[in-house]
Design an enzyme around this catalytic site. Structure first.
Site: not given
Length: 588
Positions: A513-515
């Site tokens: 979850t590294h947008n």
């Protein structure tokens, strides 16, 4: 007709890590602060107490802490030749929801960027020529590691980060990361003790001339009281960090480090189940007057404020900028526009490691329990002739051994049946994964925009994601995964399975979850959305926080840097901006 509420000094849109940081800092400076959170309140004893927190089915598979795509989603395509379709189930990434956001269910991996990450484009072109960045849309950050270091230190002290410094005020320290920038102070707490698997990685890497060190951790090695008086406990190595809250108060999160303190402030208010629909502006568009939001009953409100701060998840910040018509949307055909530009991700690879003769007991884990090498990250190694730039940290990591998600068997074992069951039983305690946490560099075809077809429940165009891995990043992933496999073999593994990231990007399977990107920070309005203080170039009383500020993503988890930038933003607001309301902090 929207009901107008009493005016406040600051309205925060979202209440996770960056919202909590701004609230604490600005309330302490005497400003009246209102946080609007679209989902519900969440607290440790009510939402993830130790009596029911370790429930893999509830939290991992039924997404109890994550955004519900029934109410909020986006559309996706790999490139402009495809038709984007709605994401019907969370997969590749898992945005949080409710008070605390993704800061509740993160692993607690706290990193700082390398000094060269701040000048990525100019550094690589100076060392390897302009051809090294061809095909990429990299940009330098408008500030340096040295400028941000005091704010990195603030976040470490808020979290009680456990680790071993590798560089204290320019002096190298044994046992730490020799490649990191200078720290002004040691970590607040000692590193987590290594269990058997990470220790094997450490010994194997050191024997190869590499430089292993303990992973910086928000899962604390000992009890700690932070500067706000918030008390955190010692990690019990339960193995339920990622995708879970922490019932032990052992993992740094907004709930354990900031929010209880903030809620005592008479000049702070939190309104939950308040979905912000739009940023409102004066007729000339140059000043934000506040935000329009809708509550759970469907009633609409206008919340006036002197300062508007977008403190939601990166994807939601970009969407709100676009639907509010602030800034010029990016057009990949012309290269013009900045809002939505340089969307990036994280290039994740791994190596599965199996032992016939060693019991690793991987159920004894923590979110940042790892021995790490940074030898192949950033420009810590010579890229001459490799055909790519960037890199990855490589970590012998044991975060979890959840029985549904984490049953691994070596290659050659059937996918089902008695033989699979026997292999699963045998290797459950005898395997681990080496993480290859790679950089994600921007290219012209990767961006965020408004979807022309699909609308959300409020009638607004959905956010549309267009993304695929650049060739540069896939080459980097192959190279770094090969290095990780060499370490795995040197650990004495019986079976080694490298899994280098391959294209095309698939949104259906979890990666991280590294947008990042889409509201870039930069030196001028021609190439960025905000200045070095996260202030909008177009609307000076609008501030934007989070990983959307990154013009590309280095090979690190984003939370440490986005938190440091939030402290920097708060400092600029309370010491400079309030003295000249409405004025830009940087002259364009």
């Amino acid at each position: 007709m929207a009901k107008t509420m009493p005016k406040v000094d600051v309205v925060l849109v979202g209440f996770g890590w960056t919202g909590a940081i701004l609230a604490q800092q600005l309330c302490d400076a005497g400003l009246t602060v209102l946080a609007l959170e679209r989902a519900s309140a969440r607290t440790t004893p009510l939402n993830w107490a130790t009596t029911f927190d370790q429930d893999e089915l509830r939290y991992m598979w039924r997404h109890h802490l994550f955004q519900n795509v029934k109410y909020s989603t986006l559309t996706f395509r790999n490139n402009v030749s495809q038709k984007a379709l709605p994401m019907r189930r969370l997969g590749s990434f898992l945005p949080g929801t409710g008070v605390g956001g993704a800061g509740i269910h993160w692993n607690g991996q706290i990193w700082r960027w390398l000094e060269t990450d701040f000048k990525l484009k100019s550094h690589n072109e100076a060392h390897y020529g302009k051809q090294s960045t061809a095909g990429l849309t990299l940009q330098d950050m408008p500030l340096s590691y040295k400028e941000l270091e005091p704010f990195y230190d603030m976040f470490d002290r808020i979290c009680g980060t456990s680790g071993q410094a590798g560089n204290l005020k320019g002096a190298k320290q044994a046992g730490g990361n020799p490649f990191e920038g200078p720290r002004s102070a040691p970590y607040p707490t000692p590193p987590l003790p290594m269990t058997y698997g990470p220790k094997l990685f450490e010994q194997a890497a050191a024997s190869m001339g590499l430089h292993p060190f303990p992973h910086p951790a928000g899962n604390l090695s000992q009890a700690y009281t932070n500067p706000l008086g918030m008390q955190l406990g010692k990690c019990t190595f339960c193995g339920f960090c990622e995708k879970f809250g922490c019932g032990n108060y052992s993992k740094a999160s907004p709930q354990t480090t900031l929010i209880p303190y903030i809620l005592t402030k008479p000049n702070f208010e939190l309104r939950t189940e308040a979905e912000v629909l739009k940023i409102e502006r004066t007729p000339d568009g140059r000043h934000a007057t506040g935000v329009t939001y809708i509550d759970a009953a469907g009633a609409e409100y206008f919340q006036p404020a002197e300062i508007v701060a977008l403190t939601a998840y990166q994807l939601h910040n970009v969407h709100l900028m676009l639907v509010s018509g602030i800034g010029q949307p990016y057009d990949p055909a012309t290269g013009k526009g900045v809002v939505g530009k340089n969307y990036c991700y994280q290039t994740m690879s791994s190596v599965d490691v199996f032992f016939d003769d060693k019991l690793l007991n991987p159920f004894i884990g923590a979110g940042a329990l790892a021995s790490v090498i940074d030898d192949y990250n950033g420009d810590n190694f010579d890229h001459s002739g490799l055909g790519f730039i960037g890199g990855a940290y490589i970590a012998g990591m044991i975060t979890v051994a959840r029985p549904i998600e984490m049953v691994r068997v070596p290659d050659g074992v059937p996918k089902w049946g008695l033989e699979w069951k026997r292999a699963g039983t045998k290797y459950y305690l005898r395997n681990m994964a080496i993480s290859v946490h790679g950089s994600s560099y921007s290219q012209a075809g990767n961006y965020l925009s408004l979807d022309p077809t699909y609308k959300d429940q409020f009638g607004r165009p959905m956010l549309r994601m267009t993304f695929d891995f650049p060739d540069n990043d896939l080459k980097m992933a192959k190279y770094c995964t090969d290095r990780a496999a060499e370490i795995a073999k040197n650990m004495g593994a019986s079976h080694v399975r490298p899994k280098a990231r391959q294209g095309p990007y698939d949104i259906t399977h979890y990666q991280t979850t590294h947008n990042v990107g889409g509201t870039m920070m930069g030196a001028s309005p021609a190439d960025s959305v905000v200045n070095k203080y996260s202030q909008s170039w177009d609307v000076p009383n609008l501030f934007v926080t989070g990983a959307g500020l990154y013009p590309q993503n280095p090979g690190y988890n984003p939370t440490g840097t986005l938190a440091a930038l939030a402290f920097l933003t708060a400092d600029a607001i309370k010491t400079r901006y309030v003295k000249a309301l409405g004025a830009p902090l940087v002259t364009a």
